[in-house]
Design an enzyme around this catalytic site. Structure first.
Site, PDB file in Angstrom:
ATOM      1  N   SER A  53       0.844  -1.183   0.000  1.00  0.00           N
ATOM      2  CA  SER A  53       0.000   0.000   0.000  1.00  0.00           C
ATOM      3  C   SER A  53       0.895   1.254   0.000  1.00  0.00           C
ATOM      4  O   SER A  53       1.707   1.427  -0.906  1.00  0.00           O
ATOM      5  CB  SER A  53      -0.950  -0.036   1.188  1.00  0.00           C
ATOM      6  OG  SER A  53      -1.979   0.919   1.048  1.00  0.00           O
ATOM      7  N   HIS A  95      -7.384  -5.520  -1.511  1.00  0.00           N
ATOM      8  CA  HIS A  95      -6.201  -4.773  -1.082  1.00  0.00           C
ATOM      9  C   HIS A  95      -5.315  -5.518  -0.071  1.00  0.00           C
ATOM     10  O   HIS A  95      -4.084  -5.529  -0.229  1.00  0.00           O
ATOM     11  CB  HIS A  95      -6.634  -3.414  -0.526  1.00  0.00           C
ATOM     12  CG  HIS A  95      -5.510  -2.459  -0.340  1.00  0.00           C
ATOM     13  ND1 HIS A  95      -4.654  -2.089  -1.365  1.00  0.00           N
ATOM     14  CD2 HIS A  95      -5.087  -1.776   0.756  1.00  0.00           C
ATOM     15  CE1 HIS A  95      -3.749  -1.239  -0.901  1.00  0.00           C
ATOM     16  NE2 HIS A  95      -3.990  -1.028   0.378  1.00  0.00           N
ATOM     17  N   ASP A 126      -8.594  -5.535  -6.024  1.00  0.00           N
ATOM     18  CA  ASP A 126      -8.255  -4.348  -5.236  1.00  0.00           C
ATOM     19  C   ASP A 126      -8.822  -3.104  -5.914  1.00  0.00           C
ATOM     20  O   ASP A 126      -8.490  -2.801  -7.060  1.00  0.00           O
ATOM     21  CB  ASP A 126      -6.731  -4.235  -5.138  1.00  0.00           C
ATOM     22  CG  ASP A 126      -6.264  -3.126  -4.204  1.00  0.00           C
ATOM     23  OD1 ASP A 126      -7.126  -2.404  -3.665  1.00  0.00           O
ATOM     24  OD2 ASP A 126      -5.049  -3.003  -4.016  1.00  0.00           O
TER      25      ASP A 126
END
Length: 715
Positions: A568, A691, A659
């Protein structure tokens, strides 16, 4: 020579060659042993000062073959043998909670709600269990009433009323009608012949709350009578409000009972809400649809206009964020968390604050209530002092017996700690060990004692039992006992490997010795946290490079064996670092990275993040669904893709195809650009993951490949 048959070449799995196959086999066996370690998720305690306490622990572990997490309930009897010892008598075996979505004991501990969410069009199943594991009631709520009960950490709200006859909860609202078509075209619903061939159309698309909420319908509020099974939606809540975290207001004789809940408004677009505390929300109060004699098994009076037409009251109009409501034990005060710093600045997570409202004596709420600060936002803390509140949730019952002390888990520096908060004086005490570098999470309270779980990077989760050293002398010193449990056991190989490792948290000075690498992180005060938005790709990158140089200078790391791993925003940093400091990193791996903000802004569920991270707080006002050329140029300049010309580090990409926080296109673009430069690249796409890439099989394969990839280039 005879024409003997040629031996066929061994067919290798895609992405694995003969030189790494043995490494895959070896590391996968070790990883599987780590994977089998259980996690403590929740605990519930029924305290009895005379006979000890009954405890129920919710634990989980990955089931790799089923690609799900197994959930278990493990029971124990707790007895204090002396002032400095406690005994846990564990049940011989845990009970697997197959098909269970959520369990919630009643306040007295005499009943247990078990919810099983439906598959496809099946009804939602509610079970009420009594003592001695007796199933007392079972109700099946059809899809025409509501869909699945929300069991996440955000919208979930399940609350028993005081006499344990009613349960308020949050579930998906019923599916809206969809257009029906036949071979003759569209047909009105009233004219459809059930025996005539037809199909359902899609109807109008509805906004969802982004990552992990794809396919989930609007959260709505319901109440069920556990004597009769009567279930009713709570009336009066406007359509634009998504509800969650419901609790019952204290009952007042002669007054209708109210529910207090959190509402998130979405008039135009629902931006992604998972991990995003900057979404405006408020506390609301509404009359409950069932009350008094109606809760004794009678039919719900749907003609009660005083309920149906009663307006919803906004309790926190003067503050931009209010959630996780909790009433004081005497029912006189309502406390709640606020992420107004995040909402007002645009940062997705920031320093929290704690507030209170005096609940009306007559039990009738009003929107003009005064909001009092209990714990304000801490801007800059002195070294070793309370850095502010970073608390994502409360226990359902966080109170000590004095009625004014609340126990919470919160970040303090780089660790999670246990705090006690006196909600009358505002005094905050760190009651987990101050010299501990472990992270601590409160599971439940046993009267005025605490059951927590403690772990570190090299220590598996362990249960701890905390008590005041000398309560009579009003001492603030706490003692923490180790609690042996069946889940503590690891394989000898895992124990041996972990025992050979050490870790510590380093305070690395930057320039002025009073400064350190805490900028942009939770747990260090609001000022440090807010320094990062507007400076991404430079401040955070430089801080990491300073940290790497520091550990090299101390002799703790070899400059020829530096690896970088992040997911991320950590993936954003990883791909920036290999572009800005290509000589420093010899191998890299990244999970769902943010590589190109100019591409991300039009595809993510959090486009506002791109603006705030690039422009700082000013980005909150610049945010638009139609970025200008100027916006896109700045986004590109802040992105790792702008630094790719120098990148040469072998990089592994692990991407979730579902995602929508950081869509797969961003990682693939960067990976393809590296390949174009003839940089060693490996890409693994998990087709059903979003994600976090947290499905057990995907998580396993992900970290297995990271281990093999790193060993290939470092050893």
């Amino acid at each position: 020579m005879d024409g003997s048959k040629a031996v066929p070449l061994k067919e290798m799995p895609l992405g694995i060659d003969a030189t790494t196959e043995d490494e895959y086999a070896s590391q996968s066996r070790l990883l599987q042993e780590f994977t089998s370690i259980s996690s403590f998720d929740k605990a519930w305690i029924k305290s009895d000062s005379r006979n000890g306490s009954q405890a129920m622990f919710s634990i989980s572990q990955p089931n790799l073959l089923a690609n799900k997490r197994r959930k278990f309930i493990l029971s124990s009897h707790i007895s204090k043998e002396s002032s400095n010892s406690v005994k846990f008598e564990w049940a011989p075996f845990p009970v697997e909670m197959t098909g269970v979505s959520v369990i919630v004991p009643s306040p007295s501990g005499s009943k247990l709600l078990v919810v099983r969410n439906p598959e496809a069009e099946a009804p939602c199943q509610f079970e009420i269990w009594g003592p001695a594991q007796v199933l007392e009631k079972e109700f099946h709520i059809p899809q025409s009433v509501h869909g699945s009960v929300y069991a996440d950490e955000w919208f979930q709200g399940i609350s028993w009323n005081s006499d344990e006859t009613l349960i308020a909860y949050v579930a998906e609202e019923p599916s809206p009608p969809k257009p029906t078509f036949t071979c003759q075209g569209y047909k009105k619903v009233s004219t459809i012949d059930k025996d005539f061939a037809n199909w359902k159309g899609q109807g109008e698309w509805e906004e969802e709350w982004g990552e992990t909420y794809v396919g989930k319908r609007q959260p709505a509020l319901f109440v069920i009578n556990i004597n009769s099974g009567d279930t009713q939606a709570v009336k009066g809540i406007e359509k634009h409000l998504s509800v969650g975290q419901v609790v019952w207001a204290p009952p007042v004789r002669g007054s209708h009972q109210y529910l207090v809940f959190v509402g998130w408004s979405a008039d135009t677009r629902k931006l992604g809400i998972k991990y995003c505390y900057n979404r405006p929300c408020a506390l609301y109060a509404v009359k409950a649809p069932l009350y008094g004699s109606e809760a004794d098994g009678q039919e719900i009076n749907s003609r009660d206009n005083s309920i149906k037409d009663s307006p919803v009251v906004n309790l926190t109009e003067s503050i931009s964020s209010g959630y996780h409501p909790r009433f004081s034990p005497d029912g006189k005060l309502l406390f709640f968390l606020s992420s107004r710093s995040a909402v007002d600045s645009g940062a997705h997570s920031a320093t929290d604050s704690l507030h209170r409202i005096d609940w009306p004596i007559d039990g009738v709420p009003c929107s003009s209530s005064i909001i009092f600060d209990v714990i304000p936002v801490v801007m800059c803390a002195d070294d070793g002092c309370f850095p502010g509140l970073y608390c994502s949730s409360f226990l359902s019952n966080p109170w000590f017996s004095d009625g004014c002390t609340m126990v919470v888990s919160s970040f303090w520096g780089s660790c999670q700690v246990v705090l006690s908060v006196n909600v009358l004086s505002g005094e905050v005490l760190r009651i987990s060990p101050t010299n501990s570098t472990f992270s601590w999470n409160v599971l439940s309270l046993d009267g005025d004692n605490i059951i927590a779980v403690s772990s570190s990077l090299v220590n598996v989760p362990r249960i701890k039992y905390g008590y005041l050293v000398d309560r009579q002398k009003k001492s603030t010193a706490w003692n923490w006992l180790d609690v042996p449990s069946p889940t503590n056991k690891c394989s000898e190989k895992v124990e041996s490997l972990l025992s050979s490792l050490q870790f510590s948290i380093m305070n690395i000075p930057v320039g002025d010795v009073s400064d350190s690498l805490t900028k942009g992180s939770l747990g260090f005060g609001e000022e440090a946290l807010q320094s990062l938005p507007g400076n991404i790709g430079s401040q955070d990158v430089n801080d990491v490079l300073v940290a790497v140089d520091h550990v090299i200078d101390m002799g703790l790391a070899s400059p020829s064996k530096i690896a970088v791993l992040g997911g991320s925003h950590g993936g954003f940093l990883t791909t920036h670092l290999i572009g800005q400091a290509p000589e420093k990193f010899f191998v890299a791996a990244t999970r769902n990275p943010a590589c190109n903000l100019a591409l991300m802004v039009g595809t993510t569920d959090i486009p506002d993040w791109c603006y705030v991270e690039a422009y700082g707080t000013e980005g909150k006002n610049r945010y638009t669904e139609a970025p200008s050329a100027e916006h896109l140029a700045l986004f590109h300049s802040k992105s790792p893709i702008s630094q790719i010309s120098k990148a040469k580090t072998p990089t592994l990409f692990l991407l979730g195809a579902q995602d929508i926080r950081l869509p797969i296109c961003s990682g693939l673009q960067y990976a393809r650009a590296l390949k174009e430069k003839r940089v060693a690249v490996k890409v693994i796409v998990f087709p059903n993951d979003n994600h976090p890439i947290d499905k057990p099989q995907s998580d396993f394969e992900s970290f297995l490949n990271i281990g093999v990839w790193f060993k290939r280039y470092l050893f």
